[in-house]
Design an enzyme around this catalytic site. Structure first.
Site, PDB file in Angstrom:
ATOM      1  N   ASN A  24       2.024  -5.279  -3.162  1.00 54.89           N
ATOM      2  CA  ASN A  24       0.633  -5.581  -2.827  1.00 54.89           C
ATOM      3  C   ASN A  24      -0.123  -4.293  -2.519  1.00 54.89           C
ATOM      4  O   ASN A  24       0.384  -3.425  -1.804  1.00 54.89           O
ATOM      5  CB  ASN A  24       0.610  -6.507  -1.603  1.00 54.89           C
ATOM      6  CG  ASN A  24      -0.754  -7.109  -1.329  1.00 54.89           C
ATOM      7  OD1 ASN A  24      -1.322  -7.762  -2.186  1.00 54.89           O
ATOM      8  ND2 ASN A  24      -1.265  -6.897  -0.127  1.00 54.89           N
ATOM      9  N   GLU A  69       0.809  -1.224   0.000  1.00 53.13           N
ATOM     10  CA  GLU A  69       0.000   0.000   0.000  1.00 53.13           C
ATOM     11  C   GLU A  69       0.846   1.280   0.000  1.00 53.13           C
ATOM     12  O   GLU A  69       0.664   2.161   0.834  1.00 53.13           O
ATOM     13  CB  GLU A  69      -0.966  -0.016   1.183  1.00 53.13           C
ATOM     14  CG  GLU A  69      -1.919  -1.197   1.152  1.00 53.13           C
ATOM     15  CD  GLU A  69      -2.845  -1.279   2.350  1.00 53.13           C
ATOM     16  OE1 GLU A  69      -2.819  -0.351   3.195  1.00 53.13           O
ATOM     17  OE2 GLU A  69      -3.570  -2.281   2.459  1.00 53.13           O
ATOM     18  N   GLU A  81      -6.433 -10.712  -1.176  1.00 50.17           N
ATOM     19  CA  GLU A  81      -7.217 -10.450   0.045  1.00 50.17           C
ATOM     20  C   GLU A  81      -8.708 -10.337  -0.298  1.00 50.17           C
ATOM     21  O   GLU A  81      -9.415  -9.482   0.221  1.00 50.17           O
ATOM     22  CB  GLU A  81      -6.720  -9.170   0.727  1.00 50.17           C
ATOM     23  CG  GLU A  81      -5.238  -9.183   1.049  1.00 50.17           C
ATOM     24  CD  GLU A  81      -4.752  -7.925   1.758  1.00 50.17           C
ATOM     25  OE1 GLU A  81      -5.589  -7.192   2.346  1.00 50.17           O
ATOM     26  OE2 GLU A  81      -3.531  -7.663   1.739  1.00 50.17           O
ATOM     27  N   ASP A 103     -12.506 -10.175  -0.642  1.00 45.59           N
ATOM     28  CA  ASP A 103     -13.819 -10.251  -0.010  1.00 45.59           C
ATOM     29  C   ASP A 103     -14.732  -9.276  -0.749  1.00 45.59           C
ATOM     30  O   ASP A 103     -14.263  -8.351  -1.413  1.00 45.59           O
ATOM     31  CB  ASP A 103     -13.801  -9.995   1.504  1.00 45.59           C
ATOM     32  CG  ASP A 103     -13.063  -8.729   1.915  1.00 45.59           C
ATOM     33  OD1 ASP A 103     -13.020  -7.759   1.131  1.00 45.59           O
ATOM     34  OD2 ASP A 103     -12.518  -8.697   3.029  1.00 45.59           O
ATOM     35  N   HIS A 114     -10.479  -6.032  -2.059  1.00 49.91           N
ATOM     36  CA  HIS A 114     -11.532  -5.775  -1.074  1.00 49.91           C
ATOM     37  C   HIS A 114     -12.629  -5.021  -1.829  1.00 49.91           C
ATOM     38  O   HIS A 114     -12.586  -3.795  -1.970  1.00 49.91           O
ATOM     39  CB  HIS A 114     -10.994  -4.952   0.094  1.00 49.91           C
ATOM     40  CG  HIS A 114      -9.984  -5.667   0.917  1.00 49.91           C
ATOM     41  ND1 HIS A 114     -10.288  -6.812   1.628  1.00 49.91           N
ATOM     42  CD2 HIS A 114      -8.666  -5.418   1.148  1.00 49.91           C
ATOM     43  CE1 HIS A 114      -9.206  -7.232   2.267  1.00 49.91           C
ATOM     44  NE2 HIS A 114      -8.210  -6.412   1.986  1.00 49.91           N
TER      45      HIS A 114
END
Length: 460
Positions: free
Chosen positions: A204, A163, A268, A270, A240
């Site tokens: 990432n 990030e 990651e 979701d 996400h």
């Protein structure tokens, strides 16, 4: 299990508070029968990639959770305890005990491990921000060297830097950016490569799944690194996502990174929704998960997908996004949601309970099989009461005393408050005339575990 990763798609290793007695019962009940559908890990491996889950140390005390984690997925990501605040809480004092526990669990189950994360502006111990600018590069390299060396040959991917970009594509003004400058990311990758020549090194980030200013900036950085010989092997797209908002450009974006000569992983995943869940939202979410899986499958260098934990019970979403949740393939009671079956179908599986044709009718009987303070177990028997075949069944009831299902086997449960609906699993829906089957569950209750008065059975 193969521990040395290589370019492109790879074959990964496959996975073959109640009373203690209840925990043992729960663990045994979760063992899939030999004729059950393949796991997500197995389906993904057959396609040449992995399907994994993040996890965190506190969750491992839940027997039912641990059983699914250990059997369903081909890969694990250590959600928190590889981060700097855990691994080097004070300068020069390293602590890997919690991270080692998750890595050891993965190794025991033939699962690969993704390391997450070496350099990130969050979850840093306070002492890092106090390091003078001229010393911070060395401190960063020392941290990376120690951690990567500790997990050498046990981790197949490292999220080296996490990030580092803002939404507009500018560099995030972290302590590393401010004190070291733009070169800190390249230096971090060089340090990680020196510590482990075989592990795959990833950048990432979130909101880089589709084409846009942020993913453009990451693309230009990766392109520059490849031209300069900076050792970068992959890009992690966190994913996400929000219900109904899977980027239309996701596959194209994955492909353009792959065309630079790096792997891509969905790291990651979701897909959160506004609560409460509804059937329509579940259907949309299932389609969204399917779209992400298909976008990855369409690009040969998309090597795997990891959900950010697998059950809504452990999801980070409700605590960060009030009023939202239900983001994962399993619900809070560890029942598979439509999203799970959509993932399985996209990976080439059956896609979930598919009853064979039949027009029979059914009945259901409910009995409490054991009970203790705060919990109980129950069994429901389903019987075909007609002279013709029954192609599938669904049992409904309302709990009279606020009970909850903690874990259910031989069926798929959907709960709304005290109302419960259990459908057949993929292997026990077809019943001949007069035949019966059963499912059971571990329940929690503050009071008596009374038998519901409105239990009913019908075709789904």
């Amino acid at each position: 299990m193969e521990r040395t990763p290589h370019s492109g798609r790879r074959t990964v290793g496959l996975t073959a508070g109640f009373a203690a007695a209840a925990a043992v019962l729960c663990a045994g009940a979760l063992t899939a029968p030999a004729h059950a559908d393949s796991t997500l890990g197995q389906l993904a491996a057959a396609k040449g990639l992995y399907f994994g889950s993040a996890t965190d140390n506190p969750h491992l005390s839940d027997t039912a959770y641990k059983q699914i984690l250990s059997s369903e997925f081909g890969q694990l990501t250590v959600g928190n305890t590889m981060k700097w605040q855990y691994t080097e809480p004070s300068q020069g004092r390293f602590d890997y005990e919690q991270a080692d526990a998750i890595v050891a669990l993965a190794e025991a189950n033939g699962q690969t491990v993704r390391g997450h994360t070496l350099v990130w502006h969050n979850q840093l111990p306070d002492w890092v921000a106090a390091v003078p600018a001229d010393r911070l590069p060395g401190v960063m390299r020392d941290h990376i060297t120690d951690e990567v060396t500790h997990f050498r040959n046990r981790v197949v991917h490292w999220d080296v830097v996490n990030e580092a970009f803002e939404e507009d594509g500018s560099r995030r003004q972290t302590v590393f950016q401010q004190k070291i400058g733009n070169g800190y990311i390249a230096e971090a990758f060089k340090a990680a490569r020196a510590a482990d020549p075989n592990v795959k090194l990833y950048y990432n980030d979130y909101n880089i799944e589709g084409v846009g200013p942020k993913s453009d900036a990451v693309y230009e950085m990766v392109k520059s690194f490849k031209q300069q010989g900076v050792p970068i092997d992959g890009v992690g797209m966190q994913a996400h996502l929000i219900l109904g908002q899977v980027p239309a450009t996701m596959q194209r974006n994955i492909q353009r990174f792959a065309d630079l000569g790096v792997d891509v992983a969905v790291t990651e995943l979701d897909i959160r929704m506004d609560l409460p869940r509804t059937e329509a939202k579940d259907t949309q979410q299932a389609g969204d998960y399917s779209a992400v899986v298909k976008a990855c499958l369409a690009v040969s260098r998309c090597v795997g997908i990891t959900v950010w934990d697998f059950s809504d019970r452990q999801s980070w979403v409700p605590s960060v996004f009030p009023g939202q949740g239900a983001a994962l393939p399993y619900d809070e009671n560890y029942a598979k949601k439509p999203a799970y079956h959509a993932i399985a179908a996209a990976l080439g599986g059956t896609g979930g309970p598919s009853p064979t044709p039949g027009t029979g009718t059914c009945s259901a009987s409910y009995r409490v099989t054991s009970q203790w303070q705060g919990g109980f177990t129950a069994e429901v028997t389903v019987r075909n009461t007609s002279s013709g075949p029954l192609g599938g069944w669904a049992v409904t009831w309302t709990f009279p005393d606020g009970q909850r299902i903690a874990n259910l086997w031989n069926g798929e449960a959907t709960t709304t408050g005290s109302s419960v609906r259990v459908r057949n699993a993929g292997y026990n829906g077809a019943l001949g005339a007069g035949a019966s089957t059963s499912f059971g569950f571990l329940g929690s209750s503050a009071g008596a575990g009374r038998v519901p008065s409105d239990i009913a059975c019908d075709r789904p």
